[in-house]
Scaffold this motif. Structure first.
Motif, PDB file in Angstrom:
ATOM      1  N   MET A   1       0.851  -1.171   0.000  1.00  0.00           N
ATOM      2  CA  MET A   1       0.000   0.000   0.000  1.00  0.00           C
ATOM      3  C   MET A   1       0.895   1.230   0.000  1.00  0.00           C
ATOM      4  O   MET A   1       1.798   1.348   0.828  1.00  0.00           O
ATOM      5  CB  MET A   1      -0.918  -0.002   1.223  1.00  0.00           C
ATOM      6  N   LEU A   2       0.645   2.099  -0.936  1.00  0.00           N
ATOM      7  CA  LEU A   2       1.325   3.384  -0.981  1.00  0.00           C
ATOM      8  C   LEU A   2       0.619   4.274   0.027  1.00  0.00           C
ATOM      9  O   LEU A   2      -0.550   4.600  -0.139  1.00  0.00           O
ATOM     10  CB  LEU A   2       1.258   3.980  -2.385  1.00  0.00           C
ATOM     11  N   ARG A   3       1.314   4.645   1.093  1.00  0.00           N
ATOM     12  CA  ARG A   3       0.652   5.341   2.187  1.00  0.00           C
ATOM     13  C   ARG A   3       0.679   6.852   2.064  1.00  0.00           C
ATOM     14  O   ARG A   3      -0.228   7.511   2.526  1.00  0.00           O
ATOM     15  CB  ARG A   3       1.275   4.923   3.517  1.00  0.00           C
ATOM     16  N   LEU A   4       1.712   7.402   1.461  1.00  0.00           N
ATOM     17  CA  LEU A   4       1.776   8.859   1.422  1.00  0.00           C
ATOM     18  C   LEU A   4       2.692   9.321   0.300  1.00  0.00           C
ATOM     19  O   LEU A   4       3.799   8.806   0.140  1.00  0.00           O
ATOM     20  CB  LEU A   4       2.311   9.378   2.764  1.00  0.00           C
ATOM     21  N   LEU A   5       2.219  10.264  -0.477  1.00  0.00           N
ATOM     22  CA  LEU A   5       3.026  10.921  -1.500  1.00  0.00           C
ATOM     23  C   LEU A   5       2.591  12.379  -1.496  1.00  0.00           C
ATOM     24  O   LEU A   5       1.457  12.694  -1.841  1.00  0.00           O
ATOM     25  CB  LEU A   5       2.809  10.298  -2.881  1.00  0.00           C
ATOM     26  N   VAL A   6       3.469  13.240  -1.047  1.00  0.00           N
ATOM     27  CA  VAL A   6       3.148  14.659  -0.929  1.00  0.00           C
ATOM     28  C   VAL A   6       4.175  15.464  -1.706  1.00  0.00           C
ATOM     29  O   VAL A   6       5.375  15.221  -1.591  1.00  0.00           O
ATOM     30  CB  VAL A   6       3.162  15.115   0.552  1.00  0.00           C
ATOM     31  N   ALA A  26       9.128   1.601  -9.608  1.00  0.00           N
ATOM     32  CA  ALA A  26      10.273   0.802 -10.067  1.00  0.00           C
ATOM     33  C   ALA A  26      10.871  -0.006  -8.929  1.00  0.00           C
ATOM     34  O   ALA A  26      11.177  -1.197  -9.092  1.00  0.00           O
ATOM     35  CB  ALA A  26      11.334   1.708 -10.692  1.00  0.00           C
ATOM     36  N   ILE A  27      11.034   0.609  -7.785  1.00  0.00           N
ATOM     37  CA  ILE A  27      11.583  -0.098  -6.620  1.00  0.00           C
ATOM     38  C   ILE A  27      10.637  -1.225  -6.200  1.00  0.00           C
ATOM     39  O   ILE A  27      11.068  -2.346  -5.927  1.00  0.00           O
ATOM     40  CB  ILE A  27      11.848   0.875  -5.457  1.00  0.00           C
ATOM     41  N   ALA A  28       9.348  -0.941  -6.171  1.00  0.00           N
ATOM     42  CA  ALA A  28       8.362  -1.962  -5.792  1.00  0.00           C
ATOM     43  C   ALA A  28       8.407  -3.131  -6.768  1.00  0.00           C
ATOM     44  O   ALA A  28       8.418  -4.297  -6.354  1.00  0.00           O
ATOM     45  CB  ALA A  28       6.963  -1.350  -5.743  1.00  0.00           C
ATOM     46  N   GLY A  32       9.509  -7.383  -6.462  1.00  0.00           N
ATOM     47  CA  GLY A  32       8.518  -8.419  -6.728  1.00  0.00           C
ATOM     48  C   GLY A  32       7.090  -8.042  -6.367  1.00  0.00           C
ATOM     49  O   GLY A  32       6.205  -8.893  -6.371  1.00  0.00           O
ATOM     50  N   ILE A  33       6.856  -6.789  -6.061  1.00  0.00           N
ATOM     51  CA  ILE A  33       5.499  -6.333  -5.755  1.00  0.00           C
ATOM     52  C   ILE A  33       4.747  -6.188  -7.069  1.00  0.00           C
ATOM     53  O   ILE A  33       5.226  -5.556  -8.007  1.00  0.00           O
ATOM     54  CB  ILE A  33       5.538  -5.009  -4.970  1.00  0.00           C
ATOM     55  N   SER A  34       3.584  -6.789  -7.151  1.00  0.00           N
ATOM     56  CA  SER A  34       2.855  -6.816  -8.418  1.00  0.00           C
ATOM     57  C   SER A  34       1.783  -5.740  -8.533  1.00  0.00           C
ATOM     58  O   SER A  34       1.286  -5.469  -9.627  1.00  0.00           O
ATOM     59  CB  SER A  34       2.204  -8.185  -8.622  1.00  0.00           C
ATOM     60  N   ARG A  35       1.405  -5.129  -7.435  1.00  0.00           N
ATOM     61  CA  ARG A  35       0.315  -4.148  -7.469  1.00  0.00           C
ATOM     62  C   ARG A  35       0.494  -3.148  -6.330  1.00  0.00           C
ATOM     63  O   ARG A  35       0.845  -3.528  -5.225  1.00  0.00           O
ATOM     64  CB  ARG A  35      -1.020  -4.871  -7.333  1.00  0.00           C
ATOM     65  N   LEU A  36       0.251  -1.868  -6.625  1.00  0.00           N
ATOM     66  CA  LEU A  36       0.239  -0.838  -5.585  1.00  0.00           C
ATOM     67  C   LEU A  36      -1.197  -0.421  -5.333  1.00  0.00           C
ATOM     68  O   LEU A  36      -1.983  -0.269  -6.272  1.00  0.00           O
ATOM     69  CB  LEU A  36       1.056   0.389  -6.011  1.00  0.00           C
ATOM     70  N   HIS A  37      -1.529  -0.246  -4.074  1.00  0.00           N
ATOM     71  CA  HIS A  37      -2.865   0.165  -3.645  1.00  0.00           C
ATOM     72  C   HIS A  37      -2.734   1.473  -2.883  1.00  0.00           C
ATOM     73  O   HIS A  37      -1.740   1.697  -2.196  1.00  0.00           O
ATOM     74  CB  HIS A  37      -3.467  -0.881  -2.696  1.00  0.00           C
ATOM     75  N   PHE A  87       5.934  -6.823 -14.624  1.00  0.00           N
ATOM     76  CA  PHE A  87       6.797  -7.892 -14.124  1.00  0.00           C
ATOM     77  C   PHE A  87       8.239  -7.530 -14.437  1.00  0.00           C
ATOM     78  O   PHE A  87       8.556  -7.088 -15.540  1.00  0.00           O
ATOM     79  CB  PHE A  87       6.428  -9.216 -14.783  1.00  0.00           C
ATOM     80  N   VAL A  88       9.101  -7.699 -13.461  1.00  0.00           N
ATOM     81  CA  VAL A  88      10.526  -7.455 -13.657  1.00  0.00           C
ATOM     82  C   VAL A  88      11.215  -8.797 -13.797  1.00  0.00           C
ATOM     83  O   VAL A  88      11.124  -9.655 -12.916  1.00  0.00           O
ATOM     84  CB  VAL A  88      11.123  -6.651 -12.483  1.00  0.00           C
TER      85      VAL A  88
END
Length: 91
Positions: A1-6, A26-28, A32-37, A87-88
């Motif tokens: 989960m992306l918690r904060l971007l300001v 890119a880092i995620a 191996g993270i496949s999805r950001l929420h 996928f990386v």
């Protein structure tokens, strides 16, 4: 989960948020993270422009729906948004 971007208001609309988000993605993906929420009350348009899709609250996976952010911290009016990451190779 992306918690904060300001991004400080004086730097908005200059590509700073997009650049930071691309680095985070890119880092995620490399890890191996496949999805950001994420949840947002103010930036859904920004994230949609970056390929994120708004989904109905309640459609999130259990691992997301059980977080304090979704259950307690974000208001019910917050949009639930997510994006599949590419996928990386090599992971």
């Amino acid at each position: 989960m992306l918690r904060l971007l300001v991004v400080v208001s004086t730097y908005r609309s200059r590509g700073v948020g997009v650049a930071v988000l691309r680095i985070i993605e890119a880092i995620a993906a490399e890890q191996g993270i496949s999805r950001l929420h994420l949840l947002t009350t103010t930036a859904s348009r920004f994230f949609e422009q970056q390929g994120y899709a708004v989904h109905q609250r309640g459609s999130e996976p259990a691992s997301i729906s059980q977080t304090d952010q979704l259950r307690k911290l974000c208001p019910g009016s917050a949009c639930y948004i997510c994006k599949a990451l590419p996928f990386v190779n090599g992971l």
